[in-house]
Motif scaffolding. Structure first.
Motif, short mmCIF file in Angstrom:
data_model
loop_
_atom_site.label_atom_id
_atom_site.label_comp_id
_atom_site.label_asym_id
_atom_site.label_seq_id
_atom_site.Cartn_x
_atom_site.Cartn_y
_atom_site.Cartn_z
N GLU A 72 -3.61 -20.09 6.43
CA GLU A 72 -4.25 -19.47 5.62
C GLU A 72 -3.83 -17.97 5.02
O GLU A 72 -3.90 -17.04 3.96
N TYR A 73 -3.17 -17.78 6.68
CA TYR A 73 -2.73 -16.59 6.66
C TYR A 73 -1.15 -16.23 7.31
O TYR A 73 -0.76 -15.12 6.71
N VAL A 74 -0.19 -17.68 6.92
CA VAL A 74 1.03 -17.21 7.85
C VAL A 74 1.52 -17.79 5.51
O VAL A 74 0.94 -18.50 5.61
N GLU A 75 2.32 -16.75 5.14
CA GLU A 75 3.37 -17.17 4.10
C GLU A 75 4.56 -17.14 4.57
O GLU A 75 4.85 -15.34 4.70
N ASP A 81 -1.72 -9.93 4.52
CA ASP A 81 -2.62 -9.39 4.09
C ASP A 81 -4.12 -9.72 4.65
O ASP A 81 -4.79 -8.77 5.41
N GLU A 82 -4.07 -10.49 4.25
CA GLU A 82 -5.63 -11.64 4.62
C GLU A 82 -5.77 -11.40 6.41
O GLU A 82 -6.50 -10.73 6.81
N GLY A 83 -4.30 -11.95 6.91
CA GLY A 83 -4.19 -12.04 8.15
C GLY A 83 -3.97 -10.84 9.05
O GLY A 83 -4.68 -10.26 9.74
N LEU A 84 -3.72 -9.48 8.48
CA LEU A 84 -3.23 -8.55 8.78
C LEU A 84 -4.98 -8.13 9.30
O LEU A 84 -5.21 -7.30 10.39
#
Lengths: 130, 182
Positions: A72-75, A81-84
């Protein structure tokens, strides 16, 4: 406990866990790049910090592998941004400005410094005393 | 053939300490060629023996429900070499344990003489979805614990005998039933 006391105890923990010399453990030293910490060393370091400061460090708090490995947080190997936002929320004591510029997952461990560890411990001690 | 580097437990107090004996014999092939003409017990295998002693102490704490692996040898110093005919006693003492893993301090003695000091870090492998593979077959694992006499000497902290976890006993019974059918 003063910041110097915290640093001194963190230094001892890192010297014992990583087999490095006292003078290598400076506040600016990075855990992985400068001190040669490997992922399994973090488990050892967590045990030593818990004992030394009488604090409890839950899994994933000092090294947030749950965020860094979450699809969900890694692309494309980078934290989105969500992960950050999630990292900042979870790790308010870490200086993530450097990491934000190029948030490649593999770089995360490289930006973690001895100062970050000290700030983390200070936040835990503060929470205990509150 | 199994990777046994202890002969049997002589002491085991749950969550606290374990001691196991390793009798070094010239019948063991690894002694023949480690240093040709000078038979000694390789230090790496003393570490392995202490890892087995300490690893079972760690695993037993959570009734062998966690998957325990040796993660790190934090310290290993050796004071002399063990030779054929020597009997080593490995003592593992739990320093700390939680859901992530454990720290164990270990010593190896020959009689009263300190032979080695070895500190170990063990990790509990995190469980992941769709991957609940056991490191050991539970029935085989219980057979190994019996062979090592863990439940002959094992004690709770109040001195009462250690009990075998139900999931291991069930696996053993299931295996016996399957053997009977065959």
């Amino acid at each position: 406990m003063t910041n110097e006391d915290v640093f001194s105890k963190v230094q001892t923990a890192l010297v014992d866990a990583l087999g490095v010399d006292d003078d290598e453990v400076t506040p600016e030293a990075t855990m992985v790049g400068d001190l040669g910490a490997e992922s399994i060393d973090f488990l050892d370091i967590v045990f030593r910090l818990e004992k030394s400061f009488d604090i409890k460090i839950p899994r994933g708090e000092l090294f947030p592998e749950d965020i860094l490995t979450n699809a969900e947080y890694v692309e494309d190997g980078k934290i989105n941004d969500e992960g950050l936002a999630k990292l900042k929320e979870k790790l308010p004591f870490f200086d993530l400005s450097e990491f934000e510029r190029n948030p490649v997952v593999q770089n995360f461990a490289n930006i973690l410094t001895v100062s970050d560890i000290c700030r983390y411990v200070e936040s835990k001690i503060g929470a205990n005393q509150a | 053939m199994r990777w046994f580097w202890i002969d049997h437990f002589v002491e085991f107090e749950t969550g606290r300490t374990a001691a196991a004996v390793k009798n070094v014999s010239l019948a063991e092939e690894h002694l023949h060629d480690h240093f040709l003409g000078f038979a000694v017990m390789p230090s790496s295998l003393v570490i392995e023996g202490l890892a087995q002693t300490g690893g079972l102490l760690v695993g037993e704490h959570y009734q062998f429900n966690e998957r325990v692996v040796l993660a790190k040898v934090s310290r290993a110093s050796f004071h002399f070499m063990a030779r054929p005919g020597d009997s080593l006693t490995y003592q593992a003492t739990m320093q700390d344990i939680n859901e992530n893993g454990a720290m164990v301090a270990g010593t190896s003695h020959m009689g009263d003489r300190l032979q080695a000091e070895i500190d170990l870090v063990f990790a509990h492998l995190p469980s992941r979805e769709n991957d609940e593979r056991e490191l050991f077959d539970p029935a085989d694992f219980l057979a190994m614990l019996r062979l090592l006499r863990l439940y002959d000497v094992g004690r709770q902290s109040d001195g009462s005998p250690l009990t075998i976890p139900a999931h291991l006993l069930q696996a053993e019974q299931a295996m016996e039933a399957a053997t009977d059918l065959n």
